[in-house]
Design an enzyme around this catalytic site. Structure first.
Site, PDB file in Angstrom:
ATOM      1  N   ASP A 141      32.638   8.172  55.526  1.00 60.72           N
ATOM      2  CA  ASP A 141      32.775   9.596  55.826  1.00 60.72           C
ATOM      3  C   ASP A 141      32.965   9.694  57.336  1.00 60.72           C
ATOM      4  OD1 ASP A 141      32.713  12.309  56.076  1.00 60.72           O
ATOM      5  OD2 ASP A 141      30.850  12.604  54.962  1.00 60.72           O
TER       6      ASP A 141
ATOM      7  N   LYS B 119      36.269  19.350  63.195  1.00 60.41           N
ATOM      8  CA  LYS B 119      35.553  19.309  64.462  1.00 60.41           C
ATOM      9  C   LYS B 119      36.464  18.937  65.626  1.00 60.41           C
ATOM     10  CE  LYS B 119      31.940  19.633  61.685  1.00 60.41           C
ATOM     11  NZ  LYS B 119      32.067  19.837  60.229  1.00 60.41           N
TER      12      LYS B 119
ATOM     13  N   TRP C 290      24.000  13.939  54.734  1.00 57.58           N
ATOM     14  CA  TRP C 290      24.463  15.327  54.675  1.00 57.58           C
ATOM     15  C   TRP C 290      24.063  15.910  53.323  1.00 57.58           C
ATOM     16  CZ3 TRP C 290      29.834  17.006  52.842  1.00 57.58           C
ATOM     17  CH2 TRP C 290      30.059  18.369  53.127  1.00 57.58           C
TER      18      TRP C 290
END
Length: 397
Positions: free
Chosen positions: A211, A246, A130
């Site tokens: 993560d 999310k 990311w």
């Protein structure tokens, strides 16, 4: 004092959204920013979230500050979601959780904690990762280096080069791993590969930092936690950064958590005191509303059951779009095999498009993709699929 300041470059992903908003093409498609879209192209508020908010509105009696580490019930339920309700870590009291402003906030608290406790540590990031990862750790004055992860010719995890690199990481360094739904590639480790990675971490004294932003978006809540739980079974110490943006659709509420696992309950309590200092000197204490929503849903059997169904609907839609994308591209005769996209998981995939092709997609067709070629599969719909695939076929010619 500010006269000599030059403008900083726009964020590579959020800046793309700004350009998309200004585009007047009615057929424009945004496959850049990592936000879930439903079949109508909207980012919905989950029905269970709405109901939880109604309950909170009726019962709320104060707007006073939360504790530094947030709602205790939120932390307890977050630990159960990550590790499972009966995991030995929870029975032994070896975990401590602080509620954070989103998954990014959790990563920043983790970075500040590492800098405070093991300042000489290097953080190892997958290549690719990311784009904000290096920035978060760099802002905490930590050195970040990379290890091989993705093999572009085969569109799979570059496991052998990855393992060779992990075998060189010094004791006391931090290894950042994507718990599931790897961002940006969508290529995940298999359970057997997780076992090998966890063994290296345990044997070399490497601190794993997972993560875990997409639990439930790959194959299921427990299935997606396989890697995290394997690491927890091998390593007595680890960090897990969780996001509820999310899987609960709580993007603008900024709801996350950082969970620390220590070798003993006493060590966890001591380490937690340092995490709380990191929080206190950053944002002092977390916002309440989003965390209360998550706690209300996870703590209520009926609400949680309905939320899991909503989550399954989102997950299934993404996986359906993966298959439809591959099939439609094949029908367009692109001359390229995109079947790997159907095998990958989560919101993202590496498309294999070059920066020049990405630029052509934007300029000629108003299709917005991150420069690396990362696509947000959740931005695809049945309505825009033909236009999207025709555009890709055009730039591949």
């Amino acid at each position: 004092m500010f006269e000599t300041i030059t403008s900083a470059p726009a964020d590579a992903i959020l800046g793309l959204t700004d350009a998309f908003k200004e585009d007047l093409n009615p057929n424009k498609i945004n496959l850049g920013v990592g936000v879930y879209k439903d079949g109508g192209g909207q980012t919905p508020v989950l029905a269970t979230v709405k109901e939880a908010e109604q309950r909170l509105l009726c019962s709320e009696a104060t707007k006073s500050y939360l504790p530094i580490d947030g709602l205790a019930e939120y932390g307890r339920l977050s630990q159960q979601l990550v590790f499972g309700r009966e995991h030995p870590i929870l029975r032994e009291g070896r975990a401590a959780t602080v509620q954070t402003p989103g998954g990014t906030g959790a990563l920043r608290v983790a970075a500040d904690f590492v800098r405070r406790i093991i300042p000489q540590a290097t953080v190892w990031l997958s290549d690719p990762t990311w784009p904000n990862h290096p920035n978060v750790f760099g802002s905490a004055a930590l050195e970040a280096r990379s290890y091989p992860y993705f093999e572009a010719p085969t569109n799979r995890v570059a496991f052998d080069p990855m393992m060779a690199a992990l075998e060189t990481i010094p004791k006391g360094d931090v290894l950042l791993l994507h718990g599931c739904c790897h961002n940006p590639t969508g290529a995940d480790l298999s359970p057997q590969q997780w076992q090998a990675v966890a063994s290296v971490c345990a044997n070399r004294g490497i601190l794993p930092l997972l993560d875990f932003a997409y639990q439930g978006f790959g194959d299921g809540l427990d299935e997606d936690a396989t890697g995290v739980r394997i690491v927890a079974d091998h390593c007595r110490e680890l960090l897990v950064a969780t996001s509820y943006s999310k899987n609960f659709g709580l993007y603008n509420e900024r709801v996350g958590a950082l969970t620390l696992v220590a070798d003993s309950a006493e060590a966890a309590e001591a380490a937690n005191s340092h995490m709380k200092i990191c929080v206190r000197t950053n944002y002092s204490n977390p916002p309440a509303h989003g965390g209360q929503i998550v706690a209300e849903i996870l703590g209520d059997h009926e609400l949680r059951s309905r939320w899991e169904k909503e989550l399954a609907e989102m997950r299934n839609r993404i996986n359906d779009m993966r298959h439809l994308f591959v099939e439609t591209l094949d029908e367009r005769g692109t001359g390229r095999d995109f079947s790997f996209i159907a095998r990958q998981r989560g919101m993202f995939s590496y498309s294999g498009l070059t920066p020049a092709q990405v630029q052509a997609l934007r300029e000629r067709h108003s299709v917005y993709v991150v420069g690396s070629g990362r696509i947000n599969v959740a931005g695809m719909t049945e309505a825009n699929m033909d236009y999207l695939c025709e555009a890709i076929a055009d730039v591949l010619k």
